[in-house]
Design an enzyme around this catalytic site. Structure first.
Site, PDB file in Angstrom:
ATOM      1  N   HIS A   1       0.820  -1.228   0.000  1.00 27.15           N
ATOM      2  CA  HIS A   1       0.000   0.000   0.000  1.00 27.15           C
ATOM      3  C   HIS A   1       0.849   1.271   0.000  1.00 27.15           C
ATOM      4  O   HIS A   1       0.312   2.369  -0.182  1.00 27.15           O
ATOM      5  CB  HIS A   1      -0.943   0.021   1.210  1.00 27.15           C
ATOM      6  CG  HIS A   1      -1.961  -1.067   1.189  1.00 27.15           C
ATOM      7  ND1 HIS A   1      -2.837  -1.241   0.135  1.00 27.15           N
ATOM      8  CD2 HIS A   1      -2.252  -2.065   2.071  1.00 27.15           C
ATOM      9  CE1 HIS A   1      -3.620  -2.282   0.381  1.00 27.15           C
ATOM     10  NE2 HIS A   1      -3.282  -2.815   1.550  1.00 27.15           N
TER      11      HIS A   1
ATOM     12  N   ASP B   1      -2.770 -10.383  -2.670  1.00 23.53           N
ATOM     13  CA  ASP B   1      -3.335  -9.985  -1.372  1.00 23.53           C
ATOM     14  C   ASP B   1      -4.822  -9.659  -1.591  1.00 23.53           C
ATOM     15  O   ASP B   1      -5.239  -9.331  -2.701  1.00 23.53           O
ATOM     16  CB  ASP B   1      -2.574  -8.751  -0.859  1.00 23.53           C
ATOM     17  CG  ASP B   1      -2.979  -8.322   0.538  1.00 23.53           C
ATOM     18  OD1 ASP B   1      -2.294  -8.722   1.501  1.00 23.53           O
ATOM     19  OD2 ASP B   1      -3.982  -7.583   0.672  1.00 23.53           O
TER      20      ASP B   1
ATOM     21  N   HIS C   1      -6.349  -7.081  -0.622  1.00 25.52           N
ATOM     22  CA  HIS C   1      -6.489  -5.650  -0.895  1.00 25.52           C
ATOM     23  C   HIS C   1      -5.707  -5.247  -2.148  1.00 25.52           C
ATOM     24  O   HIS C   1      -4.652  -5.818  -2.437  1.00 25.52           O
ATOM     25  CB  HIS C   1      -5.966  -4.830   0.289  1.00 25.52           C
ATOM     26  CG  HIS C   1      -6.603  -5.169   1.600  1.00 25.52           C
ATOM     27  ND1 HIS C   1      -6.036  -6.044   2.501  1.00 25.52           N
ATOM     28  CD2 HIS C   1      -7.769  -4.750   2.153  1.00 25.52           C
ATOM     29  CE1 HIS C   1      -6.823  -6.144   3.568  1.00 25.52           C
ATOM     30  NE2 HIS C   1      -7.882  -5.383   3.389  1.00 25.52           N
TER      31      HIS C   1
HETATM   32  N1  Q9C Z   1      -8.367   0.181  10.598  1.00 26.95           N
HETATM   33  C1  Q9C Z   1      -2.540  -5.269   4.142  1.00 26.95           C
HETATM   34  O1  Q9C Z   1      -3.204  -6.303   4.072  1.00 26.95           O
HETATM   35  N2  Q9C Z   1      -7.994  -1.453   7.079  1.00 26.95           N
HETATM   36  N3  Q9C Z   1      -3.086  -4.120   4.556  1.00 26.95           N
HETATM   37  C2  Q9C Z   1      -8.593  -0.186   7.263  1.00 26.95           C
HETATM   38  C3  Q9C Z   1      -9.078   0.822   9.512  1.00 26.95           C
HETATM   39  C4  Q9C Z   1      -6.723  -1.385   6.433  1.00 26.95           C
HETATM   40  C5  Q9C Z   1      -4.483  -4.037   4.913  1.00 26.95           C
HETATM   41  C6  Q9C Z   1      -9.523  -0.174   8.451  1.00 26.95           C
HETATM   42  C7  Q9C Z   1      -6.321  -2.699   5.835  1.00 26.95           C
HETATM   43  C8  Q9C Z   1      -4.900  -2.679   5.340  1.00 26.95           C
HETATM   44  C9  Q9C Z   1      -1.099  -5.279   3.826  1.00 26.95           C
HETATM   45 ZN    ZN Z   2      -4.273  -7.133   2.542  1.00 27.76          ZN
END
Ligand code: Q9C
Ligand code: ZN
Length: 353
Positions: free
Chosen positions: A173, A207, A209
């Site tokens: 990200h 992944d 995301h």
């Molecule tokens: N806490 C990876 O899997 N979630 N990142 C947002 C607020 C973020 C995931 C909710 C998820 C990030 C590397």
């Molecule tokens: Zn992820």
């Protein structure tokens, strides 16, 4: 055959106390040091994992391969600078640098260093959400994680067929000049950049995301094909990026492929998306492949909505292995602690033959 597992114990230094969810609710941080321990323990129990430490040296300039210099400076020094202003600190947990102000979209322009730093809010310039706080050990951990990716890439560059970088914190990200989504330095992009000295490279991000940071780094690049299979951004993080019409720009137009899938995607449907990605990779004909792998596609992952099972990871890996290209595998997400070890083993196993 053995599979090199590149692991640095600097991951322990990054351990934020909490994360912030919509509505202001806080939870324990999902991206924990335990994740790396669990993966390592599971791999140690196999006959084919060969656990190695990254190359000697700190390699502090390594993140500059894909990141902006002022951004790297901030990840390195921002926490210390912030603490030195004696900010009021809440009680009950170690100092955690979260900003609460962000530049409005068309006002994001470079300020001179000090103007940003003598305030509690400077980090708002360099991060796009509230999931990547800076704490005391964040920089060391992120640098160690990047070193693992570098070492895996170098091993493949010098003849290994496959290498797995047990990166933590994750990286996909993080863009050229921003952190977010538990990510600081983009390990996957660093590996791809190193491999690209020899010829065209494909990055496949599996992944849960969208790999927005990797997409950003190689947006105008036609020598690094970036592909991401992920949950539809209308449904899940990173929400504002990851749509199918994002195809790259300039010379890189046509060299980014996003394959968003609906929540509750299972192995059968996932494999259809995977085969599309594999066709695109074969057409591109890269000399090497970087797989950004997350196990947050697992049925029961606490923050995700896909339904893959352990056997699906072996089947996905078989198809990737059958591409028969030198491959760097970079660890990204995956938060189901009970299943994480066996899922990693299930995925890497095909690469041991
Ligand atoms: N806490 C990876 O899997 N979630 N990142 C947002 C607020 C973020 C995931 C909710 C998820 C990030 C590397
Ligand atoms: Zn992820």
């Amino acid at each position: 055959m053995t599979v090199p597992i590149i692991h640095a114990d600097t991951y322990k230094l990054h351990n934020p106390a909490f994360e912030i969810w919509p509505g202001g609710r806080t939870t324990p941080y999902f991206e924990t040091p335990q994740r790396a321990e669990i993966i390592l323990d599971a791999l140690r129990a196999t006959s084919w994992a060969k656990i190695v430490t990254p190359e000697e040296g700190r390699y502090e300039s390594l993140p500059l391969l894909v990141h902006d210099g002022d951004y790297v400076w901030f990840i390195r020094n921002g926490f210390k600078e912030w603490l030195s202003t004696n900010p009021p600190l809440p009680e009950g947990y170690p100092p955690t640098y979260y900003p609460s102000s962000f530049p409005p979209p068309r006002a994001r322009r470079k300020l001179k260093g000090e103007a940003r730093l003598n305030t509690a809010e400077g980090y708002g310039y360099y991060t796009f959400d509230l999931t990547a706080p800076l704490i005391e050990g964040t920089y060391e951990a992120a640098l160690g994680s990047a070193r693992c990716a570098m070492t895996a890439a170098n091993m493949v560059l010098y003849g290994d067929q496959a290498a797995y970088a047990l990166c933590r914190p994750p990286g996909h990200h993080a863009g050229r000049d921003y952190s977010g989504g538990y990510c600081y330095f983009n390990n996957t992009a660093i590996a791809a950049k190193i491999l690209s000295v020899r010829g065209p490279v494909a990055v496949l991000d599996i992944d849960y995301h969208h790999g927005n940071g990797t997409q950003d780094v190689f947006w105008e690049d036609d020598r690094v094909l970036t592909i991401s299979i992920h949950c539809d951004p209308r449904v899940d993080y990173p929400y504002f990026v990851g749509f199918a019409d994002e195809i790259g720009g300039g010379a890189g137009e046509g060299y980014n492929l996003n394959i968003p899938l609906p929540p509750r995607t299972n192995g059968e449907w996932y494999r259809k998306a995977l085969d599309l990605a594999l066709d695109r990779i074969n057409l591109f004909d890269p000399w090497a492949l970087v797989i950004a792998v997350g196990f947050d596609t697992f049925d029961g992952d606490p923050i995700s909505k896909f339904d893959l099972n352990t056997g699906d990871y072996t089947e996905i890996a078989r198809r990737l292995h059958a591409l028969n290209r030198p491959t760097v595998i970079v660890q990204e997400g995956g938060y189901h602690l009970e299943a994480l070890g066996k899922n990693v083993v299930a995925f890497l196993e095909p690469f041991s033959s």
